[in-house]
Design a protein around this motif. Structure first.
Motif, PDB file in Angstrom:
ATOM      1  N   ARG A 163    -149.575 -20.995  29.705  1.00 44.25           N
ATOM      2  CA  ARG A 163    -149.081 -22.217  30.358  1.00 44.25           C
ATOM      3  C   ARG A 163    -147.723 -21.981  31.008  1.00 44.25           C
ATOM      4  O   ARG A 163    -147.478 -22.404  32.146  1.00 44.25           O
TER       5      ARG A 163
ATOM      6  N   TYR B 179    -148.312 -28.786  35.030  1.00 39.64           N
ATOM      7  CA  TYR B 179    -147.147 -29.639  34.781  1.00 39.64           C
ATOM      8  C   TYR B 179    -146.661 -29.511  33.330  1.00 39.64           C
ATOM      9  O   TYR B 179    -145.461 -29.414  33.077  1.00 39.64           O
ATOM     10  N   GLY B 180    -147.582 -29.472  32.411  1.00 43.64           N
ATOM     11  CA  GLY B 180    -147.195 -29.360  31.003  1.00 43.64           C
ATOM     12  C   GLY B 180    -146.437 -28.081  30.686  1.00 43.64           C
ATOM     13  O   GLY B 180    -145.637 -28.027  29.751  1.00 43.64           O
TER      14      GLY B 180
ATOM     15  N   TYR C 238    -144.024 -26.750  32.278  1.00 44.83           N
ATOM     16  CA  TYR C 238    -142.577 -26.852  32.542  1.00 44.83           C
ATOM     17  C   TYR C 238    -141.822 -27.485  31.380  1.00 44.83           C
ATOM     18  O   TYR C 238    -140.599 -27.439  31.340  1.00 44.83           O
ATOM     19  N   ALA C 239    -142.560 -28.076  30.449  1.00 48.17           N
ATOM     20  CA  ALA C 239    -141.904 -28.770  29.334  1.00 48.17           C
ATOM     21  C   ALA C 239    -141.643 -27.849  28.148  1.00 48.17           C
ATOM     22  O   ALA C 239    -140.953 -28.228  27.208  1.00 48.17           O
ATOM     23  N   ILE C 240    -142.193 -26.652  28.181  1.00 47.30           N
ATOM     24  CA  ILE C 240    -142.099 -25.776  27.008  1.00 47.30           C
ATOM     25  C   ILE C 240    -140.775 -25.016  27.025  1.00 47.30           C
ATOM     26  O   ILE C 240    -140.471 -24.316  27.998  1.00 47.30           O
TER      27      ILE C 240
ATOM     28  N   THR D 284    -139.590 -36.171  28.425  1.00 46.09           N
ATOM     29  CA  THR D 284    -140.081 -34.856  28.864  1.00 46.09           C
ATOM     30  C   THR D 284    -140.240 -34.823  30.379  1.00 46.09           C
ATOM     31  O   THR D 284    -139.874 -33.833  31.033  1.00 46.09           O
TER      32      THR D 284
ATOM     33  N   ILE E 298    -138.308 -32.216  32.843  1.00 48.52           N
ATOM     34  CA  ILE E 298    -139.023 -31.347  33.802  1.00 48.52           C
ATOM     35  C   ILE E 298    -138.436 -31.537  35.198  1.00 48.52           C
ATOM     36  O   ILE E 298    -138.180 -30.569  35.931  1.00 48.52           O
TER      37      ILE E 298
ATOM     38  N   SER F 231    -136.743 -28.262  36.563  1.00 50.70           N
ATOM     39  CA  SER F 231    -137.675 -27.527  37.435  1.00 50.70           C
ATOM     40  C   SER F 231    -137.855 -28.157  38.806  1.00 50.70           C
ATOM     41  O   SER F 231    -138.425 -27.520  39.699  1.00 50.70           O
TER      42      SER F 231
ATOM     43  N   LEU G  11    -149.183 -34.392  28.795  1.00 46.79           N
ATOM     44  CA  LEU G  11    -147.898 -34.338  28.085  1.00 46.79           C
ATOM     45  C   LEU G  11    -148.010 -34.995  26.704  1.00 46.79           C
ATOM     46  O   LEU G  11    -147.392 -34.527  25.732  1.00 46.79           O
TER      47      LEU G  11
ATOM     48  N   HIS H 228    -148.781 -32.832  23.917  1.00 48.15           N
ATOM     49  CA  HIS H 228    -147.750 -31.923  23.400  1.00 48.15           C
ATOM     50  C   HIS H 228    -147.268 -32.310  22.004  1.00 48.15           C
ATOM     51  O   HIS H 228    -146.705 -31.470  21.290  1.00 48.15           O
TER      52      HIS H 228
END
Lengths: 475, 68
Positions: free
Chosen positions: A321, A348-349, A351-353, B9, B13, B17, B30, B33
């Motif tokens: 990811r 998209y997910g 970028y949250a890690i 979150t 992001i 980013s 999300l 997560h």
């Protein structure tokens, strides 16, 4: 020329049978190519496996192979055999769409090392195959080129991301196809379409000229009819390439020479932790029957546990990811609307890690590989699991673009394949039965690093004991 | 019920980013997560000081089949 073989019979041959028949003068490359083209013309409108068909070039190459054989020139080990490949293998001057709108017009500047090696072996490249957009879904949905459909039942998914590779080999459109495997993208379409797919050890096959998805987990490999096909294909494509500094320098053995059918004393570990938890009843039943087939040829089956699986799964979810998100960051900023919903939502997910967890995942990879090998491959030669825990889902019930509530079913498809990408182990999927709806079920076998010969020997012996791999869908 | 982590979150992001929420499915992803974070919580403390990414390639070479 020996006894004539009908066109329909020719299409049913395996890759090695076709190659050997050509080498023996029993069939022409032109006849093999025409048999494949006839199947594509007749049936691909429903399956939708082909993105680009290079019909004239394929027939020209076939004619040249026939002329070379007639002239007594040396022939490669795949001479005269028509193939098509996932549309992410670059060939200089040709468009490689990567299954995407974003790269719909991308002209490749170089030719992939694996294509060069297949060319050198005499294979006939008939064109490019449908795939998940940027190789990033496990089902075969494609919003830009149309979903690929399972030839066993067009309402069902093919598995992804090498959707056209799995569907086309199953439909007997060609004898072999390159797929790629970052979380199961060779093994899933193999199991779901009822063919054989091999992901070799991480770094075994060079990735030069191949669209990247995840530097740490990407693999190049074949979808074919038999383990013998996979053995020959791997032998011709594996080995270090200077263009890919990460490619392994380990010597490449003669995999076919190990296919004796003799697996007496082969020690098979069945990892009960995780891989069988929640498996659908038809899948569990077919898997147990497959173990009996291995035992019938002399394998010794033992049930084991693997405490490492919890950590392996958690870290597996991070690596590809994050790497995928990094590769796609510019396009995700500038033209996110050009991705399918299911792809941009997955990217998209990433970028949250947090970065430290990504580094932690990479740092724990070696220790967890050692632990998993200690748990399942010390005292054992292969570890066996179902390739897909559930029965094959329909395209509709895994369509995130239509309904985000399908997210869980979509992500669950690759549950049993992803861990082996994190571990980097050689892993094969081969057909081991059908459910009550007539959809295929697959057996997954893995072994220690660079033990592809062991995986292939076990798979070949299984296929000498069973005929699941010989069954073709009625189109 | 959407987990509390989703909105902050999305903000993180965007800030780190420059990527905006592309669609509703991404928001759904999300929310997923929360389960991943719980799994990672369970692993805290397992990485040791000397662990480094390069050990993976070494492990691949070292863990090959023993000659028989």
């Amino acid at each position: 020329m020996n006894a004539p073989v009908s066109t329909s019979d020719l299409a049913m041959l395996s890759m090695t049978e076709a190659a050997d028949a050509f080498a023996a003068g029993e069939v022409t490359a032109t006849a093999l190519t025409q048999a494949c083209l006839a199947r594509i013309d007749a049936f691909d409108a429903g399956v939708n496996s082909v993105i680009r068909l290079d019909r004239d070039a394929a027939l020209e190459t076939a004619g040249a192979a026939d002329a070379a054989r007639a002239a007594g020139k040396p022939l490669g080990a795949l001479a005269g055999v028509p193939m098509m490949h996932k549309d992410m293998y670059y060939r200089a001057g040709k468009v490689s769409t990567c299954g995407s709108k974003i790269r719909r017009d991308f002209v490749a500047p170089k030719t992939a090392t694996v294509l060069q090696r297949l060319d050198a072996a005499g294979a006939i490249d008939m064109g490019a195959l449908n795939m998940a957009e940027f190789a990033q879904n496990p089902t075969g949905h494609n919003a830009h080129f149309g979903d690929c459909h399972n030839p066993w039942d067009l309402a069902y998914c093919t598995g992804g991301s090498s959707s056209g590779s799995g569907a086309g080999v199953a439909a007997r459109f060609f004898y072999a196809a390159l797929g790629s495997d970052t979380g199961g993208s060779i093994r899933l379409p193999a199991t779901i379409c009822g063919v054989t797919g091999l992901k070799a050890t991480q770094t075994r096959v060079p990735r030069t000229g191949v669209m990247p998805l995840s530097f740490s987990a990407d693999n190049v490999g074949p979808l074919v009819r038999t383990a013998r096909d996979a053995a020959r294909f791997l032998a011709l494509t594996a080995g270090h390439c200077p263009g890919d500094a990460t490619s392994a320098r380990e010597p490449v053995p003669d995999y076919e020479a190990a296919l004796s059918g003799d697996i007496r004393g082969l020690r098979v570990a069945v990892c009960e932790t995780y891989f069988l938890e929640g498996a659908d009843a038809p899948v569990a039943a077919a898997f147990e029957t497959a173990l009996l087939a291995l035992a019938a040829r002399g394998a010794v089956i033992t049930r084991v546990k693997a405490a490492s699986m919890r950590a392996i799964n958690a870290y597996t979810a991070l690596v590809s990811r994050v790497e995928g998100a990094a590769i796609h960051a510019n396009w995700m900023r500038e033209q996110p609307q050009d991705y399918a919903i299911h792809l941009s939502s997955r990217l998209y997910g990433g970028y949250a890690i947090p970065a430290h967890l990504y580094v932690e995942a990479l740092s724990r990879r070696g220790p967890l590989l050692r632990q998993f090998v200690a748990e399942t491959l010390t005292g054992f030669d292969v570890v066996a699991t179902p390739t897909l825990k559930t029965r094959v889902p329909t395209l509709a019930e895994t369509d995130i673009d239509a309904d985000p509530e399908n997210w869980g079913r979509f992500m669950a498809v690759s549950a049993n394949t992803r861990p082996f990408n994190f571990l980097g182990l050689p892993t094969i999927s081969l057909p081991c039965g059908f459910d009550e709806r007539g959809l295929p079920i697959g057996l997954q076998l893995a072994a220690r690093p660079f033990a592809e010969a062991t995986v292939l020997r076990a798979a070949d012996a299984f296929q000498q004991e069973t005929d699941w791999h010989r069954r073709a869908p009625a189109l | 019920m959407e987990p509390e982590l989703v909105v902050p979150t999305m903000e993180a992001i965007g800030r780190w980013s420059g990527v905006s929420l592309p669609n509703a499915a991404a928001r759904h992803g999300l929310a997923d997560h929360a389960a991943l974070i719980a799994e990672l919580e369970a692993l805290r403390g397992t990485m040791v000081f000397e662990d480094e990414p390069s050990t993976f390639e070494a492990a691949l070479r070292e863990l090959q089949e023993p000659a028989r």
